[in-house]
Design an enzyme around this catalytic site. Structure first.
Site, PDB file in Angstrom:
ATOM      1  CG  LEU B 124      -1.749   1.247   1.497  1.00 10.64           C
ATOM      2  CD1 LEU B 124      -2.716   1.531   0.358  1.00 10.64           C
ATOM      3  CD2 LEU B 124      -2.538   1.101   2.801  1.00 10.64           C
ATOM      4  CB  THR B 125       3.570   2.286   2.316  1.00  8.30           C
ATOM      5  OG1 THR B 125       2.798   1.929   3.456  1.00  8.30           O
ATOM      6  CG2 THR B 125       4.399   3.520   2.638  1.00  8.30           C
ATOM      7  CD  GLU B 126       1.834   4.771  -4.325  1.00 13.37           C
ATOM      8  OE1 GLU B 126       2.010   5.951  -4.698  1.00 13.37           O
ATOM      9  OE2 GLU B 126       0.979   4.010  -4.807  1.00 13.37           O
ATOM     10  CD  GLU B 363       0.392  -4.342   9.760  1.00 13.82           C
ATOM     11  OE1 GLU B 363      -0.722  -4.580  10.244  1.00 13.82           O
ATOM     12  OE2 GLU B 363       1.281  -5.187   9.605  1.00 13.82           O
TER      13      GLU B 363
END
Lengths: 405, 386, 287
Positions: B124-126, B363
């Site tokens: 998910l993370t960018e 998270e």
């Protein structure tokens, strides 16, 4: 009838037997209708090994009785003499053989019976002089090209035949890899008793039976075993446990070739033997051994042990803890499930001295211990001990040895 | 403390503890140093069926849930938070498939994940979208019967080691968050590569890498749920995985506490063990109480999720924030208990302190968690007022 | 391939100590475990099954609680377990144990080909072993008795070959098996035909840990108990009566008193030690 019984009238419920039982097989409770204040001993037959510790503990009240009967054995009167198994392989007699001959000759002093050697194989007559030089009276030999060095099944058959023909009352073998494989097979063929890894063999003066003493329960206790009704009384002895026989000046013994004994075909096919001498043989035969244990803390610290071994001209040993941790191969392990060693000097570094380790080295002439824990059990068996940090003591020792001190 | 585990749960816990003791403990320091991925441990966990514990039995799992996963993560984390993370992160990557996968997708991936044959990861993370997850820019342009992915995901645990990745990307960038979708991408798909392995402060045995998508084409059937559901799936997934992070934190904290207690008992100063000094006793008491509270809250969150409760965001955020803050505090205190020795790499607690920090960050940072909790509180309050 | 693994439940003797005051064994906290060497045998049996197919049956002779060891073996991957247990087996030495285990194995192995209908189950003594046993594995020795005698004894009773100290099974092709046997100076490569008894050393493999599915299976597994009457054998050969060797006396080895201990700075202690050794005429300097 159960082989072990408690005679309830004699039992006073003192619990001495419960404390003596190494197998936790005795509890205190009452027979039906017993008064609550007079419990008696109850033996759990399934846990009991009939070792007799409780009978010994109950000497005063004689409330425990073991009835020792066995299935029918051989005709004892027909058996006499002490025989040893002359193990050999790849051109040499096994190094344990002079030691078991030594043990046999000690027993001979009480039994006044001849000592013989059983020699089976191909081209084995070349060992007869050596065997006779140790004072063996007779060499019972089967020399046949059909008996390969590794045809253990054939060797077992022939040894059994020889024993049934010659009838020695005692048969000793080395507690070697082969000895611990071949002798049990022979014992099962003949239906007699075999005691492994005896540390002491003696003749009981009253019964003239062979008293076989060996460590039990992982070495925590010693057991003395008798083979009362079966013959021969078989026992194995590990290398470096007993003293080798002295050579005799004028060997008087003779060789009896038993060429009539049938040589069956082996079911084992020998493909090849790969020598891997490295650590093992060097360790067992070394005069000086430096061993490392849990106190070494890290595999890379074993270099310290190696440096001391190098400086002292010795071999490297290890405790089971170090081997199990993967710091050094199993071939270096000294102890109950490793090698038995008897060097002139054994230096134990960072080894606490668990019974299982002591079992492998306590026969050493001189034991030196280096440990930071002053209460480590190793100090009980060590002749000399240094209480200190081995990471400082060993380099100091190495330095001094290298400087010629 | 007795948490009334069932026999099956105790069995899982004991086996995880045995593996941690026999297979992980001997290699902890080495892997922390080298940063090597613990494939041997993964194989052992797989062989012992530990990857099955949170997967439904229809797909060759043992039918347990988040609670069972938490038990395993906690036991492994007691010995090494980094190695435990490889297990937990695969769980994170698997949850979306369990919750939103079609029958085919589940049949295709879950049995292999259950067997531990492959690992999963969640992307998910960018670089420019951390807490502001809605700011993701990776696109998945519909093109015929495929999606074409372009973009970069950052700091993905198990990146490069996992075989299956659940990636959140924009199928309709014009709609922003409402145009996002969650798509399954397999390793070795052309156009999908990895960045370098990150050199981290802690959890060094876990692999953290960038996921790089350059015209990476995947079949449309790889979408989880429907187009537009990307964010929903991500949020629901994180709701369920938070107790996992919380357990990791609880495990790390417990491990540190155990070491500190043992040390305080052995170390003598002023003629006495330091555990006999009241200051030390108070410190240890607080550490133990906090760890227990963190565990209780974590278990409550996990059980809540497994019972099928709809609204689990608040309790799972509470568990995560409390457990991770506890881990940071307890590990720092543990280093203090060890004194000078605690600062040395030869002793195990400095690693635990380094490992603990990340649990306050990933998270969902603890700041985001607090926001989640507050928003839920307000929502409940408003609802109750009506 | 039908593999039978004989295991023994033993006290964890590494943790057994003597109480210095009473000179008795301290039994508290000493767990019962599967004899460690047998764990390697079980692992090897499972690997044979993984490679060649078939079943792994674990067998143990012991008191009722030995069933725990069998369940542990199931959790490690064994398919079936059989407990050989009866008061009549108590007090057995290695000869009696080998006889009893062999009788149990003959029962499990089934009747040999060509046996007429209605004959009692199992292979009669002296007849070639039935098809239910191809490889019989066990550890090289048990850590409580340490004799290593049961394997060869079982083989003799079954009339099949045995090879001890196996560090590798190189291959199994049809009924031929090639193995590496660890000896003091190296290893021998040997071949023989099945059925065979092999005792294994720790070098052979790395035993796996239990699995959850295995543990669940172990919980539910029905473990049949073979009693003395069910074995086609001579009851006089079981237990104490069947044991030519009997323990007459047990004693604790005398506790050594310990020697000289040096404490202090390494430069002092090492110096003192070397001085003592020199005066005792012992040199540990490399010549």
């Amino acid at each position: 009838m159960d082989p072990i019984r408690v005679i309830n009238q004699n039992c006073v419920g003192c619990s001495l037997c419960i404390k003596a039982c190494p197998y936790d097989a005795i509890t205190l409770s009452g027979p039906p209708g017993a008064k609550p204040d007079k419990p008696t001993a109850v033996i759990e037959l399934e846990k009991c090994t009939l070792c007799g510790a409780c009978v010994e503990a109950c000497k005063r009240y004689k409330a425990i009785v073991i009835t020792r009967t066995t299935f029918k054995g051989q005709n004892l009167k027909l058996y006499s003499g002490i025989a040893v198994f002359a193990e050999h392989r790849l051109g040499k007699l096994a190094s344990v053989v002079p030691e078991i001959i030594g043990a046999a000759r000690e027993l001979q002093k009480e039994l006044s019976a001849p000592v013989s050697a059983i020699l089976v194989g191909n081209g084995v007559r070349k060992y007869t002089d050596e065997l006779l030089s140790y004072g063996v009276e007779e060499v019972w030999m089967v020399d046949n090209p059909g008996i390969g060095d590794f045809d253990e099944d054939v060797q077992a058959e022939i040894v059994a035949e020889i024993l049934m023909e010659r009838r020695p009352e005692i048969f000793l073998g080395g507690g070697t890899v082969v000895g611990r494989s071949l002798l049990p097979r022979v014992a099962a063929k003949i239906l007699t008793g075999l005691t492994a890894d005896c540390t002491e063999l003696a003749v009981d003066p009253a019964t003239m039976l062979l008293r076989q003493t060996r460590p039990a329960f992982g070495g925590n206790i010693m057991a003395t075993i008798l083979t009362q009704n079966h013959r021969p009384q078989m026992a194995t002895v590990r290398h470096k446990v007993m003293a080798p026989a002295a050579k005799v000046d004028n060997p008087q013994g003779k060789v009896i070739e038993l060429s009539h004994i049938e040589v069956p075909k082996s079911k084992i096919e020998f493909l090849e033997f790969v020598e891997e001498k490295t650590a093992t043989v060097n360790l067992v035969e070394a005069d000086v051994i430096v061993s490392g244990g849990r106190g070494i803390k890290d595999p890379k610290n074993f270099a310290l042990i190696e440096s001391l071994a190098l400086a002292a001209g010795g071999a490297v040993g290890a405790s089971r803890a170090a081997v199990d941790a993967g710091w050094i191969p199993y071939s270096h392990q000294v102890g109950q499930t490793g090698k038995t060693v008897k060097p002139k000097v054994y230096i134990a570094c960072g080894i606490s001295g668990a019974i299982q380790h002591l079992a492998g080295m306590k026969g050493s002439d001189m034991i030196v211990a280096i440990n930071s824990d002053p209460h480590a059990p190793i100090f009980d068996v060590a002749h000399y001990g240094i209480v200190g940090d081995l990471f400082q003591v060993i380099p100091e020792l190495v330095r001094r040895l290298e400087n010629g001190e | 403390m007795n948490y009334f585990l069932t026999d099956d749960q105790k069995m899982i816990r004991d086996l995880a503890a045995q593996i941690a003791r026999e297979k992980i403990a001997p290699i902890v320091a080495e892997l922390d140093e080298t940063g090597e991925f613990p494939w041997d441990v993964v194989k052992t966990l797989a062989q012992s069926d530990l990857f099955r514990v949170f997967i439904p039995s229809e797909y060759e799992g043992l039918g347990g849930g988040i609670f069972e996963m938490c038990i395993v993560v906690e036991e492994l984390s007691r010995v090494c938070g980094g190695i435990a993370l490889s297990y937990a992160a695969s769980g994170l990557g698997t949850i979306p498939i369990i919750l939103f996968g079609t029958e085919e997708q589940k049949k295709k991936y879950l049995p292999r994940l259950a067997a531990g044959e492959i690992l999963a990861a969640f992307g998910l993370t960018e670089p420019n979208a951390g807490s502001d997850a809605a700011g993701i820019k990776t696109t998945a342009k519909p093109d015929g019967d495929s999606y074409v992915l372009n973009g970069t995901k950052q700091w993905i645990t198990n990146g490069g080691e996992a075989s299956i990745y659940t990636v959140v990307a924009l199928t309709d960038p014009a709609r922003g968050v409402r145009g996002s979708s969650t798509i399954l991408v397999e390793k070795d798909t052309p156009g999908f590569t990895f960045g370098k392995k990150e050199n981290k402060m802690g959890i060094r045995a876990s692999a953290t890498r960038e996921l790089v998508f350059q015209d990476c084409r995947v079949p449309k059937t790889n979408i989880l749920g429907k187009e537009g559901m990307g964010f929903l799936i991500a949020m629901r997934t994180l709701d369920q995985s938070r107790p996992g992070v919380a357990s990791q934190a609880v495990g790390i904290a417990q491990g540190a506490l155990d070491k500190a207690l043992a040390y305080a008992h052995e170390r003598h100063q002023f003629g006495k063990p330091i555990s006999s000094f009241q200051g030390m006793q108070f410190l240890l008491a607080d550490m133990a109480t906090q760890v227990e509270a963190a565990r209780a809250l974590t278990y409550a969150a996990a059980r809540s999720i497994d019972s099928g409760e709809k609204d689990v965001s608040k309790v799972s955020a509470m568990a995560k924030v409390f457990a991770s803050d506890t881990a940071m505090k307890v590990t720092t205190d543990a280093v203090q208990v060890f004194g000078g020795y605690g600062y040395m790499k030869e002793y195990p607690v400095e690693k635990m302190m380094r490992d603990a920090k990340i649990t306050q960050i990933y998270e969902g940072t603890n700041q985001i968690q607090r926001e989640v909790i507050a928003l839920n509180l307000i929502k409940e309050h408003v609802r109750a007022k009506k | 391939m039908k593999v039978i693994v004989c295991i023994k439940q033993v006290p964890d003797t590494t943790n057994v100590r003597i109480n210095p005051e009473t000179n008795t064994l301290v039994r508290e906290g000493v767990q019962s475990i599967i004899n460690p060497f047998d764990c390697y045998a079980l692992e090897e049996g499972i690997r044979i099954r993984e490679k060649h197919g078939g079943t792994v049956t674990v067998l143990t002779m012991g008191p009722p609680q030995a069933a725990e060891a069998l369940r542990e073996a199931i959790s490690l991957g064994a398919d079936e377990a059989v407990l050989v247990s009866d008061r009549a087996f108590a007090g057995a030495d290695t000869l009696a144990t080998a006889y009893t285990l062999a009788a149990a194995i003959r029962k499990l192995a089934g009747a040999p080909e060509g046996t007429p209908e209605g004959t009692p189950e199992g292979t009669p003594e002296g007849a070639p072993l039935g098809s239910g046993a191809d490889i019989i594995l066990m550890g090289r020795q048990a850590i409580d008795g340490d004799t290593g005698q049961v394997g060869p004894g079982v083989a003799e009773n079954l009339g099949i070959p045995h090879i001890t100290d196996i560090r590798k099974i190189e291959e199994i092709a049809g009924s031929r098996i090639v193995v590496e046997r660890l000896l003091e100076e190296g290893y021998a490569r040997l071949a023989t035909s099945l059925p065979v008894v092999l005792t294994v050393v720790k070098e052979i493999n790395e035993p796996r840990l239990p699995s959850l599915k295995g543990k669940l299976a172990a919980r539910k597994k029905e473990i049949p108990v073979l009693k003395a009457a069910e074995l086609e054998a001579d009851p006089e050969r079981f237990g104490l009566v069947g044991s030519p060797t009997q323990v007459m006396k047990i004693f604790t080895p005398p506790k050594p008193s310990g020697g000289k201990k040096f404490t202090g700075e390494p430069s002092e202690t090492v110096g003192a030690l070397l001085a003592e050794l020199a005066s005792a005429g012992i040199s540990i300097r490399k010549k």
